[in-house]
Design an enzyme around this catalytic site. Structure first.
Site, mmCIF file in Angstrom:
data_model
loop_
_atom_site.group_PDB
_atom_site.id
_atom_site.type_symbol
_atom_site.label_atom_id
_atom_site.label_comp_id
_atom_site.label_asym_id
_atom_site.label_seq_id
_atom_site.Cartn_x
_atom_site.Cartn_y
_atom_site.Cartn_z
ATOM 1 C CG ASN A 6 19.974 75.786 -0.542
ATOM 2 O OD1 ASN A 6 21.169 75.573 -0.361
ATOM 3 N ND2 ASN A 6 19.100 74.800 -0.627
ATOM 4 C CG HIS A 9 25.630 74.376 -4.167
ATOM 5 N ND1 HIS A 9 25.904 73.012 -4.108
ATOM 6 C CD2 HIS A 9 24.365 74.480 -4.630
ATOM 7 C CE1 HIS A 9 24.853 72.345 -4.547
ATOM 8 N NE2 HIS A 9 23.912 73.206 -4.859
ATOM 9 C CG HIS A 42 19.135 69.008 0.973
ATOM 10 N ND1 HIS A 42 18.836 68.685 -0.336
ATOM 11 C CD2 HIS A 42 18.768 67.915 1.703
ATOM 12 C CE1 HIS A 42 18.314 67.468 -0.383
ATOM 13 N NE2 HIS A 42 18.274 66.978 0.841
ATOM 14 N NE ARG A 44 21.994 65.169 -1.427
ATOM 15 C CZ ARG A 44 21.076 65.302 -2.391
ATOM 16 N NH1 ARG A 44 20.675 66.495 -2.769
ATOM 17 N NH2 ARG A 44 20.585 64.255 -2.987
ATOM 18 N NE ARG A 48 25.427 64.664 -2.678
ATOM 19 C CZ ARG A 48 24.574 64.488 -3.683
ATOM 20 N NH1 ARG A 48 24.371 65.466 -4.541
ATOM 21 N NH2 ARG A 48 23.938 63.366 -3.846
ATOM 22 C CD GLU A 69 15.931 71.668 0.407
ATOM 23 O OE1 GLU A 69 16.439 70.685 -0.160
ATOM 24 O OE2 GLU A 69 15.968 72.796 -0.045
ATOM 25 C CB THR A 100 15.873 68.184 -4.886
ATOM 26 O OG1 THR A 100 16.685 68.519 -3.769
ATOM 27 C CG2 THR A 100 14.623 67.483 -4.428
ATOM 28 C CD GLU A 150 10.961 75.000 -1.668
ATOM 29 O OE1 GLU A 150 11.182 74.869 -0.441
ATOM 30 O OE2 GLU A 150 11.865 75.099 -2.511
ATOM 31 C CG HIS A 190 15.051 72.753 -7.973
ATOM 32 N ND1 HIS A 190 15.781 72.452 -9.096
ATOM 33 C CD2 HIS A 190 15.583 72.020 -6.971
ATOM 34 C CE1 HIS A 190 16.692 71.557 -8.782
ATOM 35 N NE2 HIS A 190 16.606 71.277 -7.496
HETATM 36 N N1 PXP Z 1 14.097 74.104 -2.889
HETATM 37 C C1 PXP Z 1 14.407 72.798 -2.726
HETATM 38 C C2 PXP Z 1 13.395 71.906 -2.113
HETATM 39 C C3 PXP Z 1 15.666 72.298 -3.129
HETATM 40 O O1 PXP Z 1 15.945 70.991 -2.959
HETATM 41 C C4 PXP Z 1 16.605 73.181 -3.673
HETATM 42 C C5 PXP Z 1 17.957 72.675 -4.063
HETATM 43 O O2 PXP Z 1 18.666 72.299 -2.931
HETATM 44 C C6 PXP Z 1 16.246 74.533 -3.814
HETATM 45 C C7 PXP Z 1 14.970 74.959 -3.437
HETATM 46 C C8 PXP Z 1 17.186 75.541 -4.377
HETATM 47 O O3 PXP Z 1 17.444 75.218 -5.687
HETATM 48 P P1 PXP Z 1 18.608 75.959 -6.458
HETATM 49 O O4 PXP Z 1 19.885 75.620 -5.751
HETATM 50 O O5 PXP Z 1 18.527 75.400 -7.837
HETATM 51 O O6 PXP Z 1 18.297 77.429 -6.374
#
Ligand code: PXP
Length: 243
Positions: A6, A9, A42, A44, A48, A69, A100, A150, A190
């Site tokens: 992901n 960031h 994601h 959003r 952001r 996402e 999330t 998930e 997550h």
């Molecule tokens: N899965 C989902 C559904 C999420 O919302 C996120 C965070 O955007 C992640 C996985 C990844 O989480 P992390 O950034 O804490 O690894």
């Protein structure tokens, strides 16, 4: 087990100055060349971090699957359908949250989600739903013909180091088995990092982990390719970095 990276960031850092650097698309291509099996963003509602431009470029340039996402809203449906990623992951979303919080309440939202899943399928987009490890949520996701769930690993990754995670892990494993029996694809994510990923990577039903923040954070020091390779190693050799 596959690793989905992901890259939200990277975009968070770009948005901090409102310019073009660092580019999440470049980061995704680097993650792909380091061995990532999919890329997640994601999109959003408040935009952001990830922007529509990012998703469109990723869709064009990646050769691994793209997973978007988004909130389970008609606006997100319309936008994501126009982008045609291979996967969409439906998540709960509020504007105040930093990230999330918890899984989507599929059981409560089922009448709303049923048509939404059909609409995604009509556009050949596979649907995963971010859920807590609760049997009712998994059964409802299967009934609504989602393609995958998930599992939210947040309750496990948020535990203080001194707390025994066994009962949380047992509930997660039981629900992974249930999802697999119901022919749902099984993913998890997550809060996973090099230290805590081992026990999750050892669950046989999980086919893919989605990991973002810890990989992007580590990439500040070692670069994204190295950060992805380290995580792949931690997934393949679950005892290597464990707590
Ligand atoms: N899965 C989902 C559904 C999420 O919302 C996120 C965070 O955007 C992640 C996985 C990844 O989480 P992390 O950034 O804490 O690894």
């Amino acid at each position: 087990m596959r690793l989905g990276v992901n890259i939200d960031h990277v975009a968070t850092l770009r948005q901090a100055r409102g310019g073009h650097e660092p580019d999440p698309v470049t980061a995704a291509l680097a993650a792909q060349s380091a061995g990532a099996h999919s890329i997640t963003v994601h999109l959003r509602q408040d935009r952001r971090h990830i922007q529509e431009r990012d998703v469109r470029l990723l869709k064009e340039m990646l050769s691994i699957p793209l997973n978007v996402e988004c909130a389970a809203t008609p606006e997100s449906l319309e936008t994501v359908v126009s982008m045609r990623p291979l996967w969409v992951t439906l998540v709960p979303e509020t504007r105040e949250e930093l990230t999330t919080q918890g899984g989507l309440d599929v059981a409560f939202l089922q009448s709303h989600l049923r048509q939404m899943i059909r609409d995604y399928h009509a556009s050949e987009i596979r649907v995963s739903i971010f859920v807590d490890a609760v049997a009712e949520q998994v059964k409802t996701a299967a009934k609504l013909e989602a393609d995958a769930v998930e599992f939210n690993t947040g309750p496990y990754t948020d535990l203080p180091l001194t707390t025994n995670p066994d009962s949380l892990l047992a509930a997660l494993k039981e629900n992974c088995r249930l999802a697999s029996r119901l022919e749902l694809g099984v993913l998890a994510g997550h809060g996973l990092n090099l230290r805590n990923v081992g026990p999750i990577a050892s669950v046989p039903e999980i086919m893919e982990l989605n990991i973002g923040h810890s990989i992007v954070a580590r990439s500040v020091f070692v670069g994204i390719e190295q950060a992805v390779r380290e995580m792949l190693k931690a997934i393949r050799e679950p005892d290597i970095f464990s707590q």
